[in-house]
Write a protein that holds these residues in place. Structure first.
Motif, short mmCIF file in Angstrom:
data_model
loop_
_atom_site.label_atom_id
_atom_site.label_comp_id
_atom_site.label_asym_id
_atom_site.label_seq_id
_atom_site.Cartn_x
_atom_site.Cartn_y
_atom_site.Cartn_z
N ILE A 94 0.16 -0.90 -7.92
CA ILE A 94 -0.02 0.42 -7.34
C ILE A 94 -1.42 0.95 -7.62
CG2 ILE A 94 0.72 2.82 -7.68
CD1 ILE A 94 3.62 1.57 -7.69
N ARG A 97 -3.89 -0.86 -5.28
CA ARG A 97 -3.88 -0.31 -3.92
C ARG A 97 -4.56 1.06 -3.87
NH1 ARG A 97 0.99 -3.21 -2.61
NH2 ARG A 97 0.23 -5.34 -2.79
N LYS A 98 -4.45 1.78 -4.99
CA LYS A 98 -5.06 3.10 -5.04
C LYS A 98 -6.59 2.97 -5.14
CE LYS A 98 -5.69 6.82 -8.27
NZ LYS A 98 -5.43 7.25 -9.64
N PRO A 109 -1.97 5.90 11.55
CA PRO A 109 -1.59 7.15 10.89
C PRO A 109 -0.08 7.23 10.71
CG PRO A 109 -2.12 7.54 13.19
CD PRO A 109 -2.47 6.11 12.90
N LEU A 110 0.35 7.94 9.70
CA LEU A 110 1.78 8.11 9.48
C LEU A 110 2.33 9.09 10.50
CD1 LEU A 110 1.72 8.28 5.62
CD2 LEU A 110 2.65 6.45 7.02
N ALA A 112 3.26 11.96 10.96
CA ALA A 112 3.30 13.28 10.33
C ALA A 112 2.06 14.04 10.81
CB ALA A 112 3.29 13.12 8.82
N GLU A 116 -0.67 16.36 6.45
CA GLU A 116 0.23 15.53 5.64
C GLU A 116 -0.32 14.12 5.44
OE1 GLU A 116 4.49 17.61 6.87
OE2 GLU A 116 3.69 16.00 8.07
N PHE A 120 -1.03 12.56 1.78
CA PHE A 120 0.03 11.61 1.43
C PHE A 120 -0.30 10.82 0.16
CE2 PHE A 120 2.42 7.67 1.63
CZ PHE A 120 3.68 8.12 1.96
N GLY A 121 -1.46 10.15 0.19
CA GLY A 121 -1.85 9.32 -0.95
C GLY A 121 -2.04 10.16 -2.19
N LYS A 123 -0.64 12.95 -2.97
CA LYS A 123 0.64 13.39 -3.55
C LYS A 123 1.35 12.25 -4.26
CE LYS A 123 1.57 17.43 -0.80
NZ LYS A 123 2.23 18.02 0.38
N LEU A 124 1.10 11.01 -3.79
CA LEU A 124 1.72 9.87 -4.46
C LEU A 124 1.15 9.67 -5.85
CD1 LEU A 124 1.67 7.02 -1.77
CD2 LEU A 124 3.63 8.35 -2.51
N HIS A 125 -0.18 9.85 -5.95
CA HIS A 125 -0.85 9.42 -7.18
C HIS A 125 -1.16 10.57 -8.14
CE1 HIS A 125 -1.15 5.38 -5.75
NE2 HIS A 125 -1.69 5.79 -4.64
N LYS A 127 0.79 13.24 -8.75
CA LYS A 127 2.00 14.03 -8.85
C LYS A 127 2.10 14.77 -10.19
CE LYS A 127 6.56 13.04 -6.93
NZ LYS A 127 7.55 11.97 -6.78
N ARG A 176 -7.83 9.61 4.76
CA ARG A 176 -6.67 9.77 3.87
C ARG A 176 -6.78 8.88 2.64
NH1 ARG A 176 -2.09 6.65 7.43
NH2 ARG A 176 -3.03 4.62 7.16
N PHE B 191 4.07 1.71 9.68
CA PHE B 191 4.20 2.89 8.81
C PHE B 191 4.40 2.45 7.36
CE2 PHE B 191 6.24 5.50 12.47
CZ PHE B 191 5.02 5.50 13.11
N ASN B 197 -0.11 0.33 1.44
CA ASN B 197 -1.53 0.15 1.19
C ASN B 197 -2.17 1.36 0.54
OD1 ASN B 197 -2.51 -2.48 2.02
ND2 ASN B 197 -1.44 -1.95 3.89
N MET B 198 -1.45 2.45 0.52
CA MET B 198 -1.95 3.59 -0.23
C MET B 198 -1.33 3.61 -1.62
SD MET B 198 -2.50 6.74 2.35
CE MET B 198 -1.17 6.43 3.43
N GLY B 199 -0.58 2.59 -1.94
CA GLY B 199 -0.02 2.50 -3.27
C GLY B 199 1.32 3.19 -3.43
N GLN B 204 9.31 5.41 -2.54
CA GLN B 204 8.52 6.49 -1.95
C GLN B 204 8.35 6.27 -0.44
OE1 GLN B 204 5.22 6.02 -4.66
NE2 GLN B 204 5.55 8.02 -5.56
N LYS B 308 8.05 12.02 15.45
CA LYS B 308 6.61 12.28 15.39
C LYS B 308 5.74 11.13 15.87
CE LYS B 308 7.39 15.51 11.65
NZ LYS B 308 7.54 15.61 10.22
#
Lengths: 267, 309
Positions: A94, A97-98, A109-110, A112, A116, A120-121, A123-125, A127, A176, B191, B197-199, B204, B308
């Motif tokens: 993880i 990847r970060k 793109p997600l 969203a 967002e 996204f990233g 908020k993942l890392h 937190k 992002r 997706f 890829n963003m970890g 999650q 979306k």
């Protein structure tokens, strides 16, 4: 190796973002990479060119270890990112990847909103720390500014990311990655889905990020490698043929294969 | 310097067809005829499919429609089930179906998430998949007998709502798993890639991206399953549904009446039933199913609108 040379190596290693040492990679029984030895300097843009199937994307994908998900991939040798072996046992995927962001051929793109997507990233890392909504707004703004997208989208941050043009989506996909402050950005043909105008815009943005991030970009487009990178690596059949300053590689290539390729005799 | 002198010279190609190049040929005419023939054929097949549905619905409405009223829905049957309403059966069906889904949906969704998002392709997952497919193919009467053996006798629930619902749950489980897995797999792989890829961890990724985008598909599957469960008779016949009960169930360990079984009873087991009664019961049953299907379709359309991508 005695201590003096070891220190010397370390000294030099400070300038390198990515170093691969005798990297061999197999997809099942098929060997895709042969003894890849590369020292990719930090803070600049390095492009990776070569005909289809030469292993350039495979190499790129082994730098943030996403090849492994295929299950039948075997790797020997190592890759060091900022002197640390990313294939060491104690490495957390993880974090890899970060620290090492990746941009794909097709913008992804997600599903969203723009905002967002940017957060996204983050908020993942991040937190464990608390952020106010003003902090989030700052992060969104600075990320979008860095990719030269802020002025275009500042009034529609809550629109869906998919409503943007492909060029803007690709910029968003780069943006992002930035909030988590990666060291290295990998780009796998980041412009090949874009029209010439979009390509120019994304190249401009990549050039803007130069200095702050170490960028490794795979491209099919030799003209792009020539105009948008500092150093250039030419690969053929899973081997590195030549790694030089871009200007030199295109003007006075050392190897015949390189010369033939950039003159369009094959590929 | 003229353009002519610069360009590559054209080489004349002889025109091999004597007639006009683009006129309709005999073969064209023939192929067109065949093509319209097939079109009509397939249209007829489609109409043939709709026909039974229309006939069934039409017959039920004509013969049983007059009996349907609020009273019919909300009063007890009287005079040996030849008169009165169907309230206990209606309520019993709602009980059975809700409890069955309460058990099978969480289980099924969890299993589908595991199979779609976590499991790798090996003999173990292949075996599970095979088991699910086989479970879906088991006839409902076999489920019924299993239910009797397992829930009524072994677990000692007796013939009760609990035993019947568990039997129904086991029957619906494979379908819930399969439809959920399909809904999950319909979420574009890009997706997931983007998240990984963003970890993001697998969970999650599932929690933030996959599930929110699969929820409409999952719900559609679940609601369709509700309508199927509503009509099942065999699995509940031996496990919890009663021929006739003079009282409403007090707990999940009581027996209950159910619409599907009630329909079977009034059409074959009870003498002197007025002709329109079975039709009315069938109409209520089909009405429930159609209502739930429409809810499912409306819901899907609503969620699609919100989707979306």
């Amino acid at each position: 190796m005695n201590t003096a040379t070891a220190e010397q190596t370390n000294e030099n290693a400070n300038h390198y973002a990515i170093q691969s040492k005798k990297l061999n990679l197999w997809y099942g029984a098929f060997q895709a990479l042969f003894d890849i030895d590369l020292d990719i300097k930090s803070g600049i843009i390095t492009s990776l060119i070569g005909p289809s199937g030469c292993g350039k994307s495979t190499f790129l994908r082994s730098i943030n270890r996403i090849n492994e998900r295929l299950g039948y991939v075997r790797i020997e040798g190592g890759i060091h990112v900022h002197k640390q072996n990313i294939y060491a046992d104690d490495v957390e995927l993880i974090q890899v990847r970060k620290q090492i962001g990746m941009v794909f051929q097709r913008p992804n793109p997600l599903p969203a909103t723009i905002k967002e997507n940017i957060l996204f990233g983050h908020k993942l890392h991040m937190k464990d720390k608390s952020y106010s909504s003003a902090d989030y707004d700052d992060i969104v703004e600075s990320s979008l500014r860095q990719v030269l997208l802020w002025d275009k989208v500042k009034d529609k941050l809550n629109h869906k990311a998919i409503s943007l043009s492909l060029e803007e989506q690709q910029k968003l996909c780069i943006a992002r990655l930035l909030p988590v402050k990666p060291n290295v950005l990998l780009m796998d043909e980041p412009c090949s889905a874009l029209d010439p105008k979009g390509t120019a815009a994304v190249e401009e943005l990549i050039w803007e990020l130069r200095g702050e991030y170490s960028i490794l970009m795979v491209t099919h487009n030799m003209a792009q490698a020539r105009r948008a990178s500092d150093e250039c690596i030419f690969m053929l059949m899973g081997k590195v043929v030549e790694h030089q300053k871009t200007d030199d590689l295109f003007v006075v290539p050392k190897c015949k294969e390189t010369a033939d390729y950039i003159e369009g005799r094959y590929g | 310097m003229s353009v002519e002198s610069m360009s590559v010279e054209a080489m004349p190609v002889e025109n091999k067809l004597t007639e006009s190049l683009f006129a309709e040929s005999q073969l064209n005419v023939k192929n067109k005829k065949i093509q319209s023939l097939y079109r009509v054929l397939f249209l007829m097949m489609t109409l043939l499919l709709i026909l039974p549905v229309l006939i069934i619905l039409g017959t039920l409405i004509v013969k049983g429609g007059s009996m349907i009223s609020i009273d019919f829905l909300f009063t007890d049957p009287i005079n040996g089930m030849t008169e009165g309403g169907i309230f206990p059966a209606l309520l019993g069906t709602v009980w059975l179906v809700s409890l069955a889904l309460l058990i099978s949906v969480p289980l099924g969704i969890a299993a589908a998430i595991y199979l779609s998002e976590y499991a790798s392709e090996n003999w173990f997952t292949r075996a599970i998949n095979l088991a699910i497919i086989n479970l879906a193919g088991v006839p409902s009467i076999v489920h019924a007998l299993f239910g009797v053996g397992a829930f009524v006798m072994f677990f000692g629930f007796g013939t009760s709502i609990m035993a019947a619902s568990l039997t129904l749950a086991i029957m619906t489980l494979p379908v819930v798993i399969v439809s959920t897995r399909e809904a999950l797999q319909a979420v574009p792989h890009a997706f997931r890639e983007a998240c990984w890829n963003m970890g993001a961890t697998r969970w999650q990724t599932i929690r933030r991206v996959v599930l929110p985008n699969a929820v409409s598909g999952i719900l559609t599957g679940v609601i369709l399953e509700v309508s199927r469960t509503t009509g099942e008779t065999a699995p509940i016949m031996f496990t919890g549904a009663a021929f006739f009960l003079p009282f409403l169930p007090q707990s999940v360990f009581d027996q209950t009446m159910a619409l599907s079984l009630h329909l079977f009873v009034v059409s074959t087991q009870v003498p002197n039933v007025p002709e329109s009664l079975p039709y009315a019961v069938a109409l209520v049953l089909i009405g429930m199913v159609l209502l739930m299907n429409s809810v499912s379709i409306a819901f899907r359309m609503y969620l699609r609108g919100k989707k979306k991508w």
